[in-house]
Scaffold this active site. Structure first.
Site, PDB file in Angstrom:
ATOM      1  N   TYR A  57     -11.087  -7.911  15.890  1.00 22.88           N
ATOM      2  CA  TYR A  57     -12.329  -7.270  15.445  1.00 22.88           C
ATOM      3  C   TYR A  57     -12.411  -7.119  13.933  1.00 22.88           C
ATOM      4  O   TYR A  57     -13.484  -6.968  13.360  1.00 22.88           O
ATOM      5  CB  TYR A  57     -12.476  -5.880  16.093  1.00 22.88           C
ATOM      6  CG  TYR A  57     -11.375  -4.908  15.697  1.00 22.88           C
ATOM      7  CD1 TYR A  57     -11.555  -4.001  14.654  1.00 22.88           C
ATOM      8  CD2 TYR A  57     -10.146  -4.922  16.347  1.00 22.88           C
ATOM      9  CE1 TYR A  57     -10.540  -3.136  14.288  1.00 22.88           C
ATOM     10  CE2 TYR A  57      -9.134  -4.067  15.989  1.00 22.88           C
ATOM     11  CZ  TYR A  57      -9.330  -3.170  14.949  1.00 22.88           C
ATOM     12  OH  TYR A  57      -8.326  -2.326  14.580  1.00 22.88           O
ATOM     13  N   MET A  66     -10.138  -7.144   7.503  1.00 19.99           N
ATOM     14  CA  MET A  66     -10.108  -5.741   7.087  1.00 19.99           C
ATOM     15  C   MET A  66      -9.583  -4.898   8.258  1.00 19.99           C
ATOM     16  O   MET A  66     -10.342  -4.229   8.957  1.00 19.99           O
ATOM     17  CB  MET A  66     -11.496  -5.253   6.651  1.00 19.99           C
ATOM     18  CG  MET A  66     -11.445  -3.889   5.974  1.00 19.99           C
ATOM     19  SD  MET A  66     -13.028  -3.365   5.300  1.00 19.99           S
ATOM     20  CE  MET A  66     -13.931  -2.991   6.790  1.00 19.99           C
ATOM     21  N   PRO A  67      -8.262  -4.948   8.466  1.00 15.84           N
ATOM     22  CA  PRO A  67      -7.692  -4.137   9.547  1.00 15.84           C
ATOM     23  C   PRO A  67      -7.956  -2.650   9.315  1.00 15.84           C
ATOM     24  O   PRO A  67      -7.878  -2.170   8.180  1.00 15.84           O
ATOM     25  CB  PRO A  67      -6.187  -4.435   9.469  1.00 15.84           C
ATOM     26  CG  PRO A  67      -6.057  -5.668   8.654  1.00 15.84           C
ATOM     27  CD  PRO A  67      -7.242  -5.699   7.748  1.00 15.84           C
ATOM     28  N   HIS A  68      -8.260  -1.964  10.399  1.00 15.72           N
ATOM     29  CA  HIS A  68      -8.508  -0.522  10.308  1.00 15.72           C
ATOM     30  C   HIS A  68      -8.490   0.069  11.707  1.00 15.72           C
ATOM     31  O   HIS A  68      -8.635  -0.643  12.693  1.00 15.72           O
ATOM     32  CB  HIS A  68      -9.855  -0.239   9.640  1.00 15.72           C
ATOM     33  CG  HIS A  68     -11.013  -0.823  10.403  1.00 15.72           C
ATOM     34  ND1 HIS A  68     -11.332  -2.163  10.351  1.00 15.72           N
ATOM     35  CD2 HIS A  68     -11.892  -0.255  11.256  1.00 15.72           C
ATOM     36  CE1 HIS A  68     -12.379  -2.393  11.126  1.00 15.72           C
ATOM     37  NE2 HIS A  68     -12.738  -1.255  11.695  1.00 15.72           N
ATOM     38  N   ALA A  69      -8.275   1.359  11.756  1.00 17.27           N
ATOM     39  CA  ALA A  69      -8.366   2.116  13.003  1.00 17.27           C
ATOM     40  C   ALA A  69      -9.168   3.383  12.696  1.00 17.27           C
ATOM     41  O   ALA A  69      -9.725   3.526  11.607  1.00 17.27           O
ATOM     42  CB  ALA A  69      -6.968   2.438  13.533  1.00 17.27           C
TER      43      ALA A  69
END
Length: 149
Positions: A57, A66-69
Site C-alpha cells: 500500500y 512511503m512506508p507508514h502505519a
C-alpha cells in the site's frame, strides 16, 4: 519547517545491498527511526503486517515508497527517514516495479503531518529531484534537495 528538519542527518540511509526481502527492506527503512527512539519496534511490525494483509500500500509511484502505519502503532515523535536503495527493492508492487527511494513516515497524530504530506507530494512530483535523491552517493547531496521542501 523543511523535510530535512524532520529527517536530519541521522535519518538518511544510503545502501547498496541487493536482493533484500520485503521485511529486511522495511527494517532498514525504519532503522534510524528505531535507533533514535522516534518509533517503537511494534511500528515496524505494523507496517509488515499491513503489507502481508493488503500488499504494498505504501508504494506510491514507480521507484517511490512511503512506508507508514498508524500513530497508535508506536510513534513516539513525528519524524521521517529517507532510505536510498541503490540496487532497488522488489516490494511486490505489480504496478510500480522496484523501489529506489523510501521515505518512512512516522506521524504522532492524524493531523500534524498534513504539511509534511504536502511537502512530500511536491517533492514526489519533481522527477529531477527524485532522480537526484536516487542517484545520490553522499548525504550532503540529499540534504541539499530536502532543504528545498
Amino acid at each position: 519547517m523543511s523535510l530535512y528538519d524532520l529527517i536530519g542527518p541521522e535519518g538518511i540511509v544510503i545502501t547498496s545491498e541487493s536482493n533484500l526481502s520485503v521485511d529486511s527492506a522495511i527494517d532498514l527503512a525504519c532503522s534510524t527511526l528505531i535507533s533514535n527512539d522516534k518509533v517503537e519496534p511494534r511500528y515496524v511490525e505494523a507496517i509488515k503486517q499491513q503489507h502481508k494483509a493488503i500488499g504494498p500500500y505504501y508504494v506510491l509511484a514507480p521507484k517511490i515508497a512511503m512506508p507508514h502505519a498508524r500513530p497508535e502503532d508506536g510513534v513516539n515523535e513525528s519524524a521521517l527517514q529517507l532510505t536510498v536503495f541503490q540496487s532497488g527493492v522488489n516490494f511486490e508492487s505489480e504496478d510500480n516495479g522496484d523501489v529506489y527511494l523510501s521515505i518512512t513516515l512516522a506521524a504522532k497524530d492524524s493531523n500534524s503531518h498534513i504539511n509534511t504530506i504536502m511537502a512530500l507530494s511536491e517533492l514526489f512530483q519533481n522527477d529531477g529531484d527524485i532522480n537526484a535523491l536516487i542517484n545520490a552517493h553522499e548525504k550532503a547531496n540529499i540534504i541539499d534537495v530536502l532543504k528545498r521542501y
